[in-house]
Design an enzyme around this catalytic site. Structure first.
Site, short mmCIF file in Angstrom:
data_model
loop_
_atom_site.label_atom_id
_atom_site.label_comp_id
_atom_site.label_asym_id
_atom_site.label_seq_id
_atom_site.Cartn_x
_atom_site.Cartn_y
_atom_site.Cartn_z
N SER A 18 0.89 -1.17 0.00
CA SER A 18 0.00 0.00 0.00
C SER A 18 0.92 1.21 0.00
CB SER A 18 -0.92 -0.01 1.23
OG SER A 18 -1.82 -1.08 1.17
N CYS A 19 0.99 1.88 -1.12
CA CYS A 19 2.14 2.72 -1.38
C CYS A 19 1.75 4.05 -2.01
CB CYS A 19 3.10 2.00 -2.32
SG CYS A 19 3.20 0.22 -2.06
N GLY A 20 2.78 4.84 -2.34
CA GLY A 20 2.62 6.04 -3.13
C GLY A 20 3.36 5.89 -4.44
N GLN A 221 7.14 4.77 -3.71
CA GLN A 221 7.49 4.60 -2.29
C GLN A 221 6.67 3.43 -1.76
OE1 GLN A 221 9.40 5.81 0.42
NE2 GLN A 221 8.29 4.24 1.55
N ASN A 243 0.10 0.85 -6.38
CA ASN A 243 -0.43 1.25 -5.08
C ASN A 243 -1.69 0.46 -4.83
OD1 ASN A 243 -1.34 2.57 -2.77
ND2 ASN A 243 -2.33 4.20 -3.94
#
Length: 490
Positions: A18-20, A221, A243
Site C-alpha cells: 500500500s504505497c505512493g 514509495q 499502489n
C-alpha cells in the site's frame, strides 16, 4: 528470511503493498535533467506513504524507472572504460555481497546463448550510511551490466532476447537468494533500494550524475503491509509500480500457471524460461511478470493493461459493440487482476496510469503549458504554478491515461478505447468461435419459495455466513444485482 527450524508468522505468499506512486513525462519526448529533478522531488514528498525503522533512516523501499537515458548510461560506462555498441541495453543486478562472481558468469552465459554480446560490468557505488543500519546490513552487491544487440537485430527483437536471457538466468540461479535482476532493457533502467524516498540519490551517486536526463520517470514509495521490507521487493519493478493490493492474486497466479502449456507466440519461445509469473514474492511483482509476458508476446502497453486490468464493461450500455467485443474476446484468455489497484508504468513507446474497475485508489494528473504531465497517487507533489497548468483531473474506475511518445500525444480513456476497438474484428471472431449457454440453469422454484426462517438460519450457520456478510454482501447483491464495494479510505 526465517532460519531453518524456526517458525514465523511471515509468509511470502501474502506480500501486499500500500504505497505512493507517480509518473512524470514530457509528451513531446524531449529528455531533460529538469524532468528527472522533478521526479525525485515528488518522490521525496511521498515519505509519509512508507514506514521508517527505529534507526530513523532505513525505509520500506523506494525506486525509479527511467526511460531512455542513453547519454547518461554511456557516460557511466565510459568512466569504467566500457564502450557500448550503437544499440545497447543496460541493467542493474543484485548479487551476493561476498562476491557473486559465479552468478555473474552464469548470467553472461545466458546472454551469449541469446545471441547478445557483453560490453562490460561496472560496480555501482552505494552509500550505505544513507540507507540506514537495518538496510545496510542486508545490502546486496549492486553491479551494472551493458549488453550489445546482435547485428541486424531490431529494437523489439532485442528486448525479447534480453527477456529470454534474463528469465533463463533467473531459472538457472533460482537457488541463489541473492541474485536478482532489477531491470535489463534498452528502453528503461531501474534503480531501487531499501531506503527513504528523499535519500535515494544519496544512496546511488549515479543518480546525481550531471548527464542524467530523461523524457519519463516512474517513481514509487513502498509501504510494507504486515511484511518484511527487502531490497528486491522495493518498487518499481521492471515495467510498473503499484499502489494497493491485488486481492485476486492467488487465482491470477494459478490461472497464469495453468495456461503456461498453451500460451504461444511466434515472436518468443516461452517454453524454457521457468514460471511465467512468480508464485511467491509480492502481488505487484506477479502482475509485473504477467504484463512483461504479454508485451514480449506481441501486445503493446495499451492493449496489455486493458487485458490484465479491464474496466467493468459488462453492464455498460454506453459501450459500442466493437469495444465490448474487444473486452469479451480477451476475457476468454485472462481473468481481471482485481484491486484496489492504482498503476503507473513505462515501456517502449508508452508511459501510462490506470485504475482497476473499482477505482478505490486515487490517481490525479496535471498537464503544464510546456507539455509536462504528472500523474500521482495524491496532489501536491508537483511545484508547478497553477497559471501554467492547462488541464488536470482524476482517473475514475477502470480509466487509463497514457503518453504516446511516438505520436507525441496524450491519450485519454476514450482515445485508448478507440485504438483497441479497431485492432481486430473481435465481434466476428466471437460469433465464429464462441457458443453461449442459453438454457435455464436455475430451478425457478428455488427462488420463488423462500426457506422457512429456522431452516434458513441453519443453512447460514452450516455455510459460515455471518450477519455482517448477509447485510453487507448478500443483501446488496440480491437488491441491486451488483457486488458491494468498499475500501479503507481513499
Amino acid at each position: 528470511m526465517a532460519q531453518p527450524g524456526i517458525t514465523t508468522l511471515y509468509d511470502p505468499a501474502f506480500e501486499h503493498d500500500s504505497c505512493g506512486f507517480g509518473l512524470v513525462a514530457q509528451i513531446d519526448g524531449r529528455a531533460s535533467a529538469a524532468l528527472v529533478d522533478t521526479a525525485f522531488a515528488a518522490l521525496a514528498k511521498l515519505s509519509h506513504r512508507g514506514g521508517v525503522n527505529a534507526d530513523g533512516i532505513s525505509g520500506d523501499g523506494c525506486g525509479v524507472l527511467i526511460h531512455r537515458p542513453a547519454d547518461w548510461l554511456r557516460a557511466l560506462a565510459a568512466a569504467d572504460g566500457i564502450v557500448p555498441g550503437e544499440r545497447f541495453a543496460a541493467g542493474l543486478v543484485f548479487l551476493d555481497p561476498a562476491g557473486g562472481e559465479a552468478a555473474a558468469i552464469e548470467f553472461e552465459r545466458h546472454l551469449a546463448e541469446a545471441g547478445l554480446a557483453l560490453a562490460g560490468w561496472r560496480d555501482v557505488a552505494i552509500d550505505t550510511e544513507a540507507c540506514g543500519p537495518l538496510a545496510s546490513a542486508t545490502c546486496p552487491r549492486v553491479r551494472q551490466v551493458f549488453v550489445n544487440a546482435a547485428a541486424g537485430m531490431d529494437d523489439d527483437a532485442f528486448e525479447r532476447a534480453l527477456f529470454r536471457a534474463r528469465r533463463r538466468a533467473e531459472t538457472a540461479l533460482a537457488d541463489d537468494p541473492q541474485f536478482y535482476v532489477v531491470s535489463l532493457s534498452a528502453q528503461v533502467i531501474g534503480y531501487k533500494a531499501m531506503a527513504a524516498p528523499g535519500r535515494l540519490r544519496e544512496v546511488f551517486a549515479d543518480l546525481m550524475h550531471p548527464a542524467l536526463a530523461s523524457d519519463a520517470v516512474v517513481f514509487h514509495q513502498r509501504f510494507s503491509t504486515n511484511t518484511t521490507p527487502q531490497w528486491r521487493l522495493a518498487q518499481p519493478f521492471r515495467l510498473l509500480a503499484h499502489n494497493g493490493e491485488i486481492n485476486t492474486i492467488r487465482g491470477n497466479r494459478r490461472w497464469m500457471q495453468a495456461r503456461e502449456a498453451i500460451l504461444r507466440s511466434p515472436l518468443v519461445d516461452l517454453t524454457d524460461i521457468g514460471p511465467l509469473v512468480r508464485q511467491d514474492g509480492s502481488d505487484s511483482e506477479s502482475l509485473d511478470n504477467a504484463l512483461e509476458v504479454l508485451l514480449v508476446g506481441g501486445l503493446d502497453m495499451l492493449t496489455a493493461m486493458r487485458v490484465l486490468v479491464p474496466p467493468a464493461y459488462a453492464a455498460r450500455e454506453d459501450l459500442d459493440e466493437d469495444l465490448t467485443g474487444f473486452y469479451e474476446y480477451y476475457a476468454l484468455h485472462s481473468e481481471p487482476w482485481g484491486g484496489p489497484a492504482g498503476l503507473v508504468m513505462c515501456a517502449g513507446h508508452h508511459a501510462a496510469c490506470t485504475l482497476d474497475r473499482n477505482g478505490l485508489r486515487p490517481a490525479r494528473w496535471a498537464l503544464s503549458d510546456d507539455n509536462h504531465l504528472i500523474v500521482a497517487s495524491e496532489a501536491g507533489l508537483w511545484d508547478m504554478p497553477s497559471a501554467r497548468v492547462v488541464a488536470k483531473g482524476r482517473l475514475g474506475p477502470g480509466q487509463m491515461l497514457a503518453v504516446d511518445f511516438a505520436g507525441k500525444r496524450l491519450l485519454h480513456d476514450a482515445d485508448i478505447d478507440a485504438i483497441n476497438r479497431s485492432r481486430a474484428p473481435f465481434r466476428d471472431w466471437l460469433r465464429a468461435g464462441v457458443s453461449y449457454l442459453e438454457s435455464d440453469l436455475i430451478d425457478p422454484s428455488l427462488a420463488a419459495e423462500p426457506l422457512p426462517a429456522n431452516e434458513l438460519r441453519r443453512e447460514h450457520k452450516l455455510d459460515g455466513r455471518s450477519s455482517e456478510e448477509r447485510e453487507s454482501v448478500l443483501k446488496v447483491l440480491a437488491e441491486t444485482e451488483a457486488e458491494a464495494t468498499g475500501a479503507m479510505g481513499d
